[in-house]
Design an enzyme around this catalytic site. Sequence first.
Site, short mmCIF file in Angstrom:
data_model
loop_
_atom_site.label_atom_id
_atom_site.label_comp_id
_atom_site.label_asym_id
_atom_site.label_seq_id
_atom_site.Cartn_x
_atom_site.Cartn_y
_atom_site.Cartn_z
N SER A 161 0.40 10.63 50.49
CA SER A 161 0.48 12.00 49.98
C SER A 161 0.17 12.11 48.50
CB SER A 161 1.87 12.57 50.25
OG SER A 161 2.08 12.69 51.64
N GLU A 195 4.05 -41.71 4.01
CA GLU A 195 2.67 -41.88 4.42
C GLU A 195 1.71 -42.29 3.29
OE1 GLU A 195 1.31 -41.78 7.47
OE2 GLU A 195 3.30 -41.48 8.35
#
Length: 732
Positions: free
Chosen positions: A439, A97
């Site tokens: 319950s 690059e």
Amino acid sequence: MARQQKKKFAFNRTVLIALAISVTILIIAVIAVNKIYDGLKPGMPSIAQLEKIEPNLITRVYSADDSLLMEFYTERRIWRSFNDIPPHVYNAVTSIEDKRYWKHWGMNIYAWPGIVAGYAVAGKKMRGGSTLTQQLARNIYASIGMDRSLIRKIKELFTAFQIERTYTKQDIMEFYINQVCMGGGAYGFQAAAQKFFGKNKLTDLTVAEAATLAAVIQRPEFYRPDIHPENALRRRNLVLMNMKQDGHITKDEYKKAIATPIKTVAAKDKKGKAPYFTEYVRQYLEKTYGAEGLYTGGYKVKTTVNYKGQKVAEAVADSLVNVFQQQADRRFIAIMGLTKRLGLPADTLLKDMPRYAAMIDTLFGNRYSKTEMEPDENGEMKPKLIKKGYPDSLRYRRVQVAFVALNNKTGAILSMIGGRDFDESKFNRAVQAYRQPGSAFKPFIYTVAIDQGIPPTEQILDQPFAIRDPVQGEWQPHNYDNEYRGFITLRKGLALSVNTVAIKLQQKVGTRAVVDLAARMGLDGKHMQEVPSLAIGSCEAIPIDLISAYSIFPNGGVRATPYAIDTIWDRNGTIVEAHRPISNSVLRPATARVMTSVLQAVVQSGTAFPAYAQGVNWPAGGKTGTTNNYTDTWFIGFDSEITSGAWIGFDEKRPLGEGRTGANTTLPLWIRYMLFAKDTIGAPRTDFAMPSGVSHRRICKRSYKAASSGCDTCYSEYFLSGTEPDTCTIHK
């Protein structure tokens, strides 16, 4: 002589003129550059922006035992400092690059003649020539733009100059390696190294892998090694050739790397771990820090969940739900006659029931009813064909589950399951679903009774009876097993979950008092009506609220507010949020301790006895819960450290199946989790603390009075001080 002086003067004059022209040109150039810079400055980053580069980072969510649960991001980026980047990684980048990176000051002057010439030929579009610093400037600052124009190049160049003045080369390389787009949602080399090669450190990358990542930079999606390995290989080999020519690798290293095939790892599941819990955390983070902060802020979030325990809970929940789903599927196949309609055996249908169930619409699509009349085009009345679907009661349904485990003292959420499959349904039943507790509501009634001074030895007549209520009208409650035991103590009534005892006890202590207490313990008062059936759980509650309420009993009457996040750090490692447990006293410690003892009977000799038989033989208590027609099934239980609870049922509030109670659906999940948690989560289990205001007596099993020396069959009981029974008079 005169001629020589004249020549010398002419030469000096020429030099002066050339110098003047050069200075003038330089001044004009400086003025022009300043003018250009002033004109472009509004669209360029400020000095302050340059000095504070903050790229988008991943927010990571961890469990309490340091397992990575989930990542939130728009750009998946894992930051690594320059010292963590090995030379062969950044050399691979510079070789392909920007070969002169370590020598230039932001601009490659050798490339600009080609750039300008290309601009002259190609018009407004410009390609190539950017240094790493220029690329970094373009990637970080959106104001520069991404168009290929001369103006953008100049902006990029000026910004690169400023970056080079502000940062060292090492800093710039660190920014670039971490910032660059690498394809597939990965940004920066570390994220790409994880995604493509499964490497958690850049130092673990081989030369060939580093070259492959450098190859990706130019065109990330085109050169992605997992999608286009042929393209990636060609450019990787070019990177390796450049590295050899630049002297970064030896000839032998080049030969070895060039012969290495590209091998990527399989993509990871993006759903993450403990998905219902992490979504619960995500919603809080987004609400508190905003969407931008969550997805770009780079926070580290330490949660309360114990992932080892979470995995146990999920595995058991999946196993149970699959069993109940198959049973429900068999009933569905039989009721709908699918084996005959589809011509397939039941075992084949069971392998992919959702798909076959979807065919039911087609099967019933041609059913019509002629129950209405309508005029035709000639005005004559004819039957109207009305399409009939199948009744809602026969629709195909999926069994769901919710589970939550809490630390009694702090309220920390140790485990959370919100459904059978997060991909199938994002609805978190653990924190969003209102379900009837059945319950499992009874302990609230008993708590009011104990607090009012009614002892656990109080006896109530268990027999059929009728109640007339202004809201419900006449109601004749019955017990689950349709058996009646005569006079029975409160302790035994709760242990065996006797409905008549709970209903009569609620009438005795006052329904209003029960609603008020349940609301103080964390249930939503808007979902409770003052009716007799409240005693057997006809109200609605969110699972985490009900489970949190139970944690009050082993915690000495104190409710610790449930929470999911322990600590949050920002990208710089600074703590931005640290949880402080929030708790408030709800019950008298003595009342909580007596109720804890009563609830222990459920596990030791009541409806949850299988827990004791299967190894929960340390001090623990809890309560099963089942609603009418076996629609909602529960078990919530606790020991000295943890309270956990589970719910299993259908979203649509339909029967789970004949005989499906909390004892045989949700209790197994609680047992397996608590057996695992006992040795791995929290402090060693101890007996429940004994506060002041509680007394202990041996009780005669015949008279339920304090045992005398003549009583031969006794048990231990706890009382609020001052509520102890008299001495037995049967045995002398």
